[in-house]
Design a protein around this motif. Structure first.
Motif, PDB file in Angstrom:
ATOM      1  N   ASP A  54     -28.243  28.759 -46.285  1.00 25.94           N
ATOM      2  CA  ASP A  54     -28.578  29.790 -45.292  1.00 25.94           C
ATOM      3  C   ASP A  54     -29.994  29.532 -44.801  1.00 25.94           C
ATOM      4  OD1 ASP A  54     -26.168  30.812 -46.051  1.00 25.94           O
ATOM      5  OD2 ASP A  54     -26.952  32.604 -47.026  1.00 25.94           O
TER       6      ASP A  54
ATOM      7  N   THR B  14     -30.207  31.349 -36.508  1.00 25.79           N
ATOM      8  CA  THR B  14     -29.952  31.613 -37.920  1.00 25.79           C
ATOM      9  C   THR B  14     -28.558  31.106 -38.269  1.00 25.79           C
ATOM     10  OG1 THR B  14     -31.381  33.567 -37.903  1.00 25.79           O
ATOM     11  CG2 THR B  14     -29.790  33.401 -39.690  1.00 25.79           C
ATOM     12  N   VAL B  15     -28.461  30.342 -39.360  1.00 27.31           N
ATOM     13  CA  VAL B  15     -27.176  29.760 -39.756  1.00 27.31           C
ATOM     14  C   VAL B  15     -26.871  30.102 -41.207  1.00 27.31           C
ATOM     15  CG1 VAL B  15     -27.339  27.859 -38.108  1.00 27.31           C
ATOM     16  CG2 VAL B  15     -28.282  27.575 -40.397  1.00 27.31           C
ATOM     17  N   LYS B  16     -25.586  30.051 -41.533  1.00 29.96           N
ATOM     18  CA  LYS B  16     -25.123  30.262 -42.892  1.00 29.96           C
ATOM     19  C   LYS B  16     -24.733  28.919 -43.508  1.00 29.96           C
ATOM     20  CE  LYS B  16     -25.264  34.807 -43.043  1.00 29.96           C
ATOM     21  NZ  LYS B  16     -26.118  35.540 -44.016  1.00 29.96           N
ATOM     22  N   LYS B  17     -24.763  28.870 -44.833  1.00 29.99           N
ATOM     23  CA  LYS B  17     -24.375  27.646 -45.525  1.00 29.99           C
ATOM     24  C   LYS B  17     -22.956  27.255 -45.126  1.00 29.99           C
ATOM     25  CE  LYS B  17     -23.864  25.620 -50.129  1.00 29.99           C
ATOM     26  NZ  LYS B  17     -24.010  25.821 -51.593  1.00 29.99           N
TER      27      LYS B  17
ATOM     28  N   ASN C  40     -35.373  32.524 -47.321  1.00 32.03           N
ATOM     29  CA  ASN C  40     -35.193  33.278 -48.557  1.00 32.03           C
ATOM     30  C   ASN C  40     -36.105  32.822 -49.687  1.00 32.03           C
ATOM     31  OD1 ASN C  40     -33.117  34.763 -47.341  1.00 32.03           O
ATOM     32  ND2 ASN C  40     -31.573  33.260 -47.933  1.00 32.03           N
TER      33      ASN C  40
ATOM     34  N   ASP D 271     -22.101  26.244 -42.077  1.00 34.24           N
ATOM     35  CA  ASP D 271     -21.889  26.359 -40.630  1.00 34.24           C
ATOM     36  C   ASP D 271     -21.950  24.982 -39.966  1.00 34.24           C
ATOM     37  OD1 ASP D 271     -21.582  29.058 -40.761  1.00 34.24           O
ATOM     38  OD2 ASP D 271     -23.475  29.576 -39.783  1.00 34.24           O
TER      39      ASP D 271
ATOM     40  N   SER E  83     -35.017  27.513 -45.182  1.00 40.43           N
ATOM     41  CA  SER E  83     -34.518  28.812 -45.618  1.00 40.43           C
ATOM     42  C   SER E  83     -35.653  29.821 -45.663  1.00 40.43           C
ATOM     43  CB  SER E  83     -33.881  28.702 -47.010  1.00 40.43           C
ATOM     44  OG  SER E  83     -33.531  29.985 -47.490  1.00 40.43           O
TER      45      SER E  83
END
Length: 261
Positions: A143, A62-65, A170, A67, A168
């Motif tokens: 994300d 899992t990564v964040k915007k 989301n 990263d 994503s």
């Protein structure tokens, strides 16, 4: 023989009774296949050649915007940029010095212009190399979750080569092709329930948009539903590529009597 004939007559009588109660058809839910898609899906590709020397994310991470994900070798570019930066700084000082000499009559305008050209040329080269250095690094555009790494560490890549894929969680959608007569009557924002056999779950999704085009061959319209609770759906194991079933009914179907057992 008589018993077999009696059972056949009883079955036909039972089918006739159902026909009379249900009208011209047997009530049944009409189903349509759907597939789960990710609204935000990206395949990051190399924009320059080089050896991929570093990976910071693997499949399932899992990564964040923003990263950092991967990097191409670019130490040679850093050395070149430092050289051009130094040359640019040198010629900037020379422009200042020659301009002072020019005011005293000891240097010509041509000498000033030559020094200025050298300064601008080295600055431009440093900016070009800096853009190549930035292109050596890959960052998460949103994300999401890493789907797969498409190259191996220390593998040489050419411009345009896919390096890493992610999506994503989301913004998951169901997509289905529906008969145009049915699709045009749908109300945007209305909720429908999809059954996903892979996870044995029923997922609620809201009608988002229908493509303004009817497929001439199938007479269907591509329609999309946004998953109402993407986090809950992700926790249940919903993944892009999974197949779901949309039930619309009850509707009447002209089932032949021979299929009733």
């Amino acid at each position: 023989m008589r018993n077999a004939r009696f059972r056949m007559m009883a079955r036909l009588f039972f089918a006739w009774a159902l026909w009379g109660l249900a009208g011209p058809g047997i009530c049944a839910a009409e189903t349509f296949p759907a597939i789960v898609e990710a609204k935000d899906h990206a395949v990051l590709s190399a924009s320059r050649e080089g050896a991929l020397i570093r990976f910071e994310a693997d499949a399932g991470d899992t990564v964040k915007k923003g990263d950092f994900l991967a990097m191409l070798f670019h130490r040679d570019l850093i050395i070149q940029k430092k050289s051009h930066d130094a040359q640019s700084a040198y010629w900037k000082r020379r422009v200042k010095e020659i301009s002072g000499l020019n005011r005293s009559g000891f240097a010509s305008n041509e000498e000033i212009e030559k020094a200025r050209i050298e300064m601008i040329s080295n600055r431009s080269q440093a900016e070009i190399i800096d853009s190549r250095i930035k292109a050596s690094k890959f960052y998460a555009p949103f994300d999401g979750v890493v789907v797969r790494r498409l190259v191996r560490p220390f593998e040489w890549v050419e411009p345009g080569r896919p390096v890493i894929e992610l999506y994503s969680r989301n913004r998951l959608y169901f997509a289905a092709s529906l008969p145009s007569k049915l699709a045009v009557g749908f109300e945007k924002g209305k909720s429908h329930v999809f059954f996903v056999p892979d996870i044995g779950a029923r997922i609620t999704a809201e009608l988002s948009v229908s493509e303004p085009l009817v497929d001439a061959r199938s007479g269907t319209i591509k329609t999309y539903w946004r998953v109402s609770n993407s986090r809950q759906a992700a926790e249940s194991g919903l993944l892009p590529g999974m197949r779901g079933v949309l039930s619309m009914g009850p509707v009447r179907s002209e089932a032949p009597l021979s299929r009733i057992k």
